[in-house]
Design a protein around this motif. Structure first.
Motif, short mmCIF file in Angstrom:
data_model
loop_
_atom_site.label_atom_id
_atom_site.label_comp_id
_atom_site.label_asym_id
_atom_site.label_seq_id
_atom_site.Cartn_x
_atom_site.Cartn_y
_atom_site.Cartn_z
N SER A 248 -10.59 3.48 0.19
CA SER A 248 -9.26 3.45 0.80
C SER A 248 -8.89 2.01 1.03
O SER A 248 -9.71 1.20 1.48
N SER A 249 -7.63 1.68 0.77
CA SER A 249 -7.18 0.33 1.08
C SER A 249 -7.09 0.12 2.59
O SER A 249 -7.12 -1.03 3.05
N ASP A 261 -9.17 7.67 -1.81
CA ASP A 261 -8.29 8.17 -2.87
C ASP A 261 -7.77 7.05 -3.77
O ASP A 261 -6.86 7.27 -4.56
N THR A 262 -8.34 5.85 -3.65
CA THR A 262 -7.83 4.68 -4.34
C THR A 262 -8.90 4.08 -5.25
O THR A 262 -10.09 4.10 -4.90
N ARG A 263 -8.47 3.56 -6.40
CA ARG A 263 -9.34 2.76 -7.26
C ARG A 263 -8.72 1.37 -7.41
O ARG A 263 -7.51 1.19 -7.23
N ASP A 266 -6.30 2.22 -11.56
CA ASP A 266 -6.43 3.65 -11.84
C ASP A 266 -5.80 3.97 -13.18
O ASP A 266 -4.90 3.26 -13.65
N GLN A 274 3.07 0.80 -8.51
CA GLN A 274 1.61 0.78 -8.46
C GLN A 274 1.07 -0.17 -9.53
O GLN A 274 1.59 -0.26 -10.63
N HIS A 319 -3.09 14.13 -6.01
CA HIS A 319 -4.47 13.67 -6.20
C HIS A 319 -5.36 14.85 -6.60
O HIS A 319 -6.53 14.91 -6.20
N TYR A 495 -0.59 7.30 -1.33
CA TYR A 495 -1.99 7.17 -0.92
C TYR A 495 -2.12 7.42 0.58
O TYR A 495 -1.19 7.20 1.35
N ASN A 497 -3.88 5.98 2.92
CA ASN A 497 -4.34 4.94 3.82
C ASN A 497 -3.65 5.05 5.18
O ASN A 497 -2.43 5.02 5.26
#
Length: 939
Positions: A248-249, A261-263, A266, A274, A319, A495, A497
């Motif tokens: 997560s950021s 849920d973040t890469r 992506d 994004q 997601h 996202y 976050n």
């Protein structure tokens, strides 16, 4: 023909199309700042032949043969310019990022211009201060002393500042100690994230990002070849080159608080803006050209833009492929990242007992932090191969932990340093740049820098969470609150976050501040294909308090009771349980002190005095087209976030008899540096000027959760105080052994220890300790529990033109329960800045997203933050309390001033017009249309 810069000929030649700002920085003038690159904020103001210009839109070539003066050249022969002295004396800054530009504009003013600052400072924006201290600085009035008078911008309405009753020893607790970095701020030598001289990072490369044009799509392929063919491009990174670990950021002490849920990069994009690919080149221009040259093939996916649609059965799963993300979260509805369902008592019984019921849907909008320094980071490898990160972040230690986790690196192989941070407000409690520069530096073994544009700040970072709150509340004729029911839907964007924390926190103290045996909450945080939301000043409370405090006024009106009296009857008092969504109070939250009743009285009395002054001055009759009204609102906030907030501090006595304090918390205008110096000075019987604070470097200490959640004073400060008190005892012990005196007879004084009739200088103590093998450095730790509560009450008097919708703020008052106020001037500045930021959010600020999911307010000229002319001068009062949990009785006061402003202003407008505005912002056109339709129904 050369450009003369601060009296010397420049060594460089402007490139074609280069602006003066970037040229000046390349020539080493790092005090020239970037806030917008559009001529909107004034942070880059310099003089060209004595005339102030915004250097970001001034072509550098036009300065050839002319004399350019930057902030570095304002002082002469080591003597500060009078305006620099005035900014120091009045502390006309907080984070200081805008200060150089502000001064470069102000030094050209004559008396006539100084008499009309709303017009003449309109080109310089500040997000931190609320402008009162800037006005004092420009006009040469030293502000901020206890007992001074402040004047309302609309009329001669003044109010003396009430401060906590503590003895204010110079340089210690209760004194208006100046910010330690003040000299550096006013001379332009304070170093923010990117203020690194070129010679320190030879071969620096620049990164720019290709961003998604689609709100929801799968990346089929990315052709790097066209970008790599651009001269100067060194590398291109895509999802195929980046770690696939989910994270997560958002940054919290417990990283499981936020969904992974973040890469880093992506293969599925979920909002317009994004990041898709990162291009690294020898210059910013080459990196931008490389990003434009990339060829990407997308497979568009169905988007969903509102939480109401996103939770419906059959809505696209934003997601859906990340099955492990929600392993700890129940999801009966689609795209729900977190939810809460709770009922205390029976709201059905409460409504049955009510004599009046108010029911309405309240809505709050996306708001951008607009920190004047955009997100920025530099990464490089040192001579030992360690990954070095310099970043504009509120949370350097958590950034280090996240990078270690994402890149599978030992923590000791990473060092994160935050320079002075140019504003945060929660927006820099994220990892949004650091992971990308780390990826590139690790691969290329060269330093890489990424700096967001202002447009990227608006379209690709985070905003305040939009809330939709359906509220139903009941009251009996005797003034008792009988039932409070809320259905809350928050839009977390693409996202998650901060989504769970903002939702839970928003539903916390906003409900707990009122005694009501029947409360019910159903809340959902929902994904949509829009720009992500995140941490924002107040962390969900400002949204919820807007709804609840508006409803409290409606209930009072409905039963024929004064709204402040209704609040006094129903607000919690010491001994009352603070209950929101659970039947038992949080175990570690206590009334460390209680000043809410004082705050209500301070605001009510100030408004009464203001009314009398207006009447005495003959200003209460504005004409037949104007109606006048008053409104107030209150708020409560826990002084520390839940589930742990940790700080480690080290205090040491140095060989020269001065003290050093090492802390992990970042300075971004929150004033914690001054607080640490004052707390240490108080414990060590010295003055803050003899304390050096080193901070925001992960090599200094073991761990610090970070500067968020208003924890700088009450967590890190408590660690500093503990370490300083231990060091004081250790110094006295050495003195006792040196003199033969009893320890109880040894007393620390400024620069020495008095042992009976002998006074031992601290320099001798250092020498003696060295011979005895005693370490004159002590460590302090604090884990953020137990916690207390802080209170704020705001009041407005307003006038509304019934024909045009024009709103005038006649009086603005806030009272705060901050415990023992460590630095009254600084704390007042925090409150004034919070009020100004909140006024923007109430009246006009809104990140607008169109029907395709695209942010349309993507530059400052389209997104109106308060300028000098927009902000009334507020009266600020402090309750007299002494907190049992905070350091030396202090409590938090950074986020909370923001929270009661919106409902207080909405209540004042309601009182004036009879119209309840339930959706923010309350822009002038909305007021006009509502007045035209002349309905008393909520709008």
């Amino acid at each position: 023909m050369a450009i003369e810069i601060n009296g010397s000929a420049s060594q460089g030649t402007p490139r074609p199309g280069q602006c003066l700002r970037t040229f000046l920085r390349e020539e080493g003038n790092l005090g020239v700042k970037k806030g917008c690159d559009g001529g909107d904020c004034g942070a880059c103001t310099v003089h060209v032949d004595g005339t102030p210009v915004h250097s970001c839109i001034y072509p550098a070539v036009r300065a050839e043969g002319k004399a350019v003066t930057t902030i570095e050249g304002l002082s002469k022969d080591g003597e500060l310019h009078p305006v620099q002295e005035q900014f120091l004396e009045a502390q006309g800054f907080q984070c200081g990022f805008c200060t150089a530009g502000m001064m470069m504009t102000a030094v050209t003013f004559d008396d006539e211009q100084r008499a009309n600052l709303p017009r003449n400072l309109k080109g310089n924006l500040c997000r931190c201060t609320g402008y009162r201290s800037i006005a004092d600085a420009v006009c040469g009035h030293a502000g901020g002393h206890s007992g001074d008078h402040q004047h309302d911008a609309g009329a001669d309405v003044s109010g003396a500042q009430s401060v906590a009753a503590v003895p204010a020893t110079p340089g210690q607790l209760g004194d208006n100690v100046p910010a330690p970095a003040g000299q550096a701020v006013v001379t332009g030598t304070a170093r923010y994230a990117l203020d690194v001289p070129a010679e320190q990072l030879p071969g620096l490369l620049h990164m720019k990002l290709l961003r998604s044009p689609h709100p929801h799509a799968r990346i089929v392929s990315i052709d790097k070849a066209p970008a790599l063919a651009v001269p100067g491009v060194v590398a291109v990174f895509t999802h195929e080159d980046a770690p696939q670990l989910l994270f997560s950021s958002a940054q919290h002490e417990n990283y499981t608080d936020d969904p992974d849920d973040t890469r880093v990069l992506d293969n599925v994009v979920r909002f317009i803006g994004q990041r898709v690919a990162a291009v690294v080149a020898e210059s910013v221009g080459a990196a931008e050209a490389g990003a434009r040259a990339l060829t990407v093939q997308y497979e568009p996916l169905e988007p969903v833009f509102t939480p109401q649609e996103a939770i419906l059965p059959g809505a696209p799963a934003i997601h859906g492929e990340k099955d492990g993300v929600f392993s700890r979260i129940s999801r009966p509805l689609q795209n729900v990242v977190a939810e809460v369902h709770a009922e205390l008592g029976s709201v059905a019984d409460g409504f049955a007992a009510a004599d009046f019921i108010h029911e309405h849907t309240y809505k709050t909008q996306r708001v951008q932090h607009v920190a004047m320094e955009t997100h920025a980071s530099i990464a490089w490898l040192d001579e030992d191969g360690r990954l070095m990160i310099r970043s504009s972040t509120q949370v350097p230690f958590l950034v280090k932990r996240t990078l270690s986790r994402v890149f599978n690196l030992p923590p000791e192989s990473i060092r994160v340093v935050a320079g002075r941070v140019g504003g945060g407000f929660g927006g820099k409690q994220e990892v949004l740049t650091e992971d990308l520069v780390a990826l590139a530096a690790l691969a290329l073994r060269k330093p890489v820098q990424l700096e967001f544009t202002r447009t990227e700040q608006f379209t690709a970072t985070t905003t305040r969470h939009p809330f939709t709150i359906h509220l139903k509340a009941g009251a009996s004729r005797d003034g008792s609150l009988t039932a409070l029911q809320l259905n809350v839907l928050t839009n977390t964007g693409a996202y998650g976050n901060h989504a769970p924390g903002v939702m839970f926190h928003g539903c916390g103290e906003s409900l707990a501040v009122y005694k009501c045996v029947n409360k019910k909450v159903d809340a959902h945080a929902v994904y949509t294909n829009t720009c992500p939301a995140g941490a924002f000043r107040g962390y969900g409370l400002s949204q919820m308090i807007f709804a609840i405090e508006s409803a409290i006024d409606e209930l009072a009106i409905g039963i024929g009771m004064d709204p402040l009296e209704f609040r006094l009857k129903n607000m919690v008092r010491p001994g009352d349980h603070m209950l929101s969504t659970t039947p038992e109070p949080e175990e570690d939250v206590h009334y460390g002190s209680y000043g809410l009743d004082q705050c209500v009285s301070l605001v009510r009395d100030a408004l009464d005095r203001g009314k009398e002054r207006y009447r005495a001055a003959g200003l209460d009759d504005l004409g037949p087209d104007w109606v006048v009204g008053e409104g107030s609102a209150l708020s409560m906030i826990d002084t520390v976030p839940p589930r742990g907030h940790f700080a480690h501090t080290r205090v040491s006595l140095e060989a020269n008899g001065r003290f050093a304090v090492d802390v992990g918390t970042a300075e971004f205008g929150n004033g914690t540096t001054t607080v640490h110096a004052q707390l240490a000075a108080t414990a060590l019987a010295t003055t803050a000027s003899k304390v050096t604070v080193r901070q925001s470097d992960t090599d200094l200490l073991e761990h610090d959760t970070g500067a968020f959640g208003s924890a700088g004073t009450v967590v890190a400060g408590k660690a500093t105080l503990g370490a300083a008190l231990e060091l004081a005892t250790r110094i006295q012990t050495v003195a006792a052994s040196l003199t033969g005196a009893a320890l109880t007879d040894c007393r620390l004084v400024d620069g020495a220890v008095e042992c009976g009739d002998r006074t031992v200088p601290l320099t001798e103590i250092v020498d003696a300790a060295r011979l005895q093998g005693v370490r004159l450095a002590t460590d302090g730790n604090w884990g953020g529990t137990p916690r207390s509560v802080a209170f704020n009450v705001h009041g407005f008097r307003v006038a509304v033109n019934t024909g045009t919708g024009e709103l005038r703020i006649l009086q603005s008052v806030q009272a705060a329960d901050a415990g023992v106020v460590v630095n009254p001037r600084q704390c007042r500045g925090q409150i004034e800045g919070g009020i100004a930021q909140a006024l923007g959010a109430v009246l006009y600020e809104e990140v607008k997203v169109d029907d395709a999911g695209r942010v349309t307010t993507d530059i400052l000229r389209q997104y109106h933050i308060p300028s000098f002319a927009d902000v009334p001068r507020s009266e600020v009062y402090f309750a007299t309390t002494n907190d049992s949990t905070g350091p030396l009785g202090a409590k938090s006061m950074s986020e909370s001033p923001f929270n009661p402003v919106a409902p207080a202003l909405a209540n004042a407008i309601r009182n004036a017009t009879g119209i309840r505005f339930g959706e923010l912002p309350i822009a002038r056109d909305k007021i006009y249309l509502a007045l035209r339709d002349r309905t008393t129904a909520p709008v």
